[in-house]
Design an enzyme around this catalytic site. Structure first.
Site, PDB file in Angstrom:
ATOM      1  N   PHE A   1       0.314   1.184  12.112  1.00 23.91           N
ATOM      2  CA  PHE A   1       1.274   0.269  12.025  1.00 23.91           C
ATOM      3  C   PHE A   1       2.419   0.636  12.909  1.00 23.91           C
ATOM      4  CE2 PHE A   1      -0.741  -0.604   7.835  1.00 23.91           C
ATOM      5  CZ  PHE A   1      -0.696  -2.000   8.111  1.00 23.91           C
TER       6      PHE A   1
ATOM      7  N   ILE B   1       1.050  -1.141  -0.003  1.00 21.27           N
ATOM      8  CA  ILE B   1      -0.005  -0.046  -0.057  1.00 21.27           C
ATOM      9  C   ILE B   1       0.774   1.134  -0.052  1.00 21.27           C
ATOM     10  CG2 ILE B   1      -1.860  -1.159   1.030  1.00 21.27           C
ATOM     11  CD1 ILE B   1      -0.940   0.214   3.707  1.00 21.27           C
TER      12      ILE B   1
END
Length: 231
Positions: free
Chosen positions: A221, A178
């Site tokens: 993340f 991504i």
């Protein structure tokens, strides 16, 4: 869920509904039918689909017992299409509502992050915080392959993926993930650990990823860069 799956689930629900529940589920097949019916009910409840189960069950039973339908036989196909259209519209409306909700949550979190001097934001909207930094390490290019340890979770803290929990880092080409990862990891040096807040337009957009990542979600993340171009 596609149209065929929906009809199968409806059938399971309908046949199960006709049971007298004072009767014990006497076989594994009976239990499987009940389980499918339960899952169907849960699916409709979760997606806020207003279904007259009694009417649907009556139609299944009448057809199975070869009884005269309670609606004009020439309208059955038209009414079936009407119901399928209603079902699809309901699912579409719910998804649009969920997407907007998730984007609003993300913007609230990111606006709060902007008050924290330790959290930086790039021109694209990616936010990051340095948790651990190795100033002497090399930085990867978008064309490099990298090896990382990571944990990914949603705004509510729910973990959807973690190489740390699996005890095994992953290796991938940096231009094959991504956008938020491609951009974010190029900020890092080997041996560093960052926390990223990735808005949906740098993640999966308005697509849901299985049951783990709702449509329009911001992804968070914690990433440790272990190697560049590992063998």
């Amino acid at each position: 869920m596609n149209k065929k799956s929906i009809l199968i689930f409806f059938f399971c629900c309908a046949t199960t509904y006709s049971y007298s529940f004072a009767q014990t589920l006497s076989s594994k097949l009976d239990s499987a039918a009940y389980a499918n019916g339960y899952q169907t009910g849960n699916y409709f409840q979760h997606n806020q689909i207003d279904v007259n189960i009694e009417a649907f069950v009556a139609g299944i039973i009448d057809a199975y017992q070869m009884k005269q339908p309670k609606v004009n036989v020439n309208q059955i196909n038209e009414l079936g299409q009407y119901f399928n259209t209603y079902l699809q519209q309901t699912l579409n409306n719910k998804q649009k509502s969920e997407i907007q909700y998730n984007k609003n949550i993300a913007e609230t979190i990111m606006a709060e992050n902007r008050k924290n001097p330790n959290i930086k934001e790039t021109a694209s909207g990616l936010q990051y915080q340095i948790l651990q930094e190795n100033k002497k390490g090399a930085k990867p290019l978008a064309t490099d392959k990298v090896k990382v340890h990571y944990k990914g979770y949603l705004h509510n803290g729910e973990v959807f993926d973690s190489s740390i929990d699996r005890g095994e880092p992953i290796t991938f080409p940096l231009n094959g993930v991504i956008k938020g990862w491609t951009e974010g990891l190029q900020l890092m040096t080997v041996g560093s650990k960052y926390k990223f807040w990735i808005p949906s337009d740098l993640a999966y957009g308005d697509r849901a990823i299985g049951n783990a990542i709702p449509a329009g979600s911001m992804l968070i993340f914690e990433v440790e860069l272990l190697e560049i171009n590992p063998k």
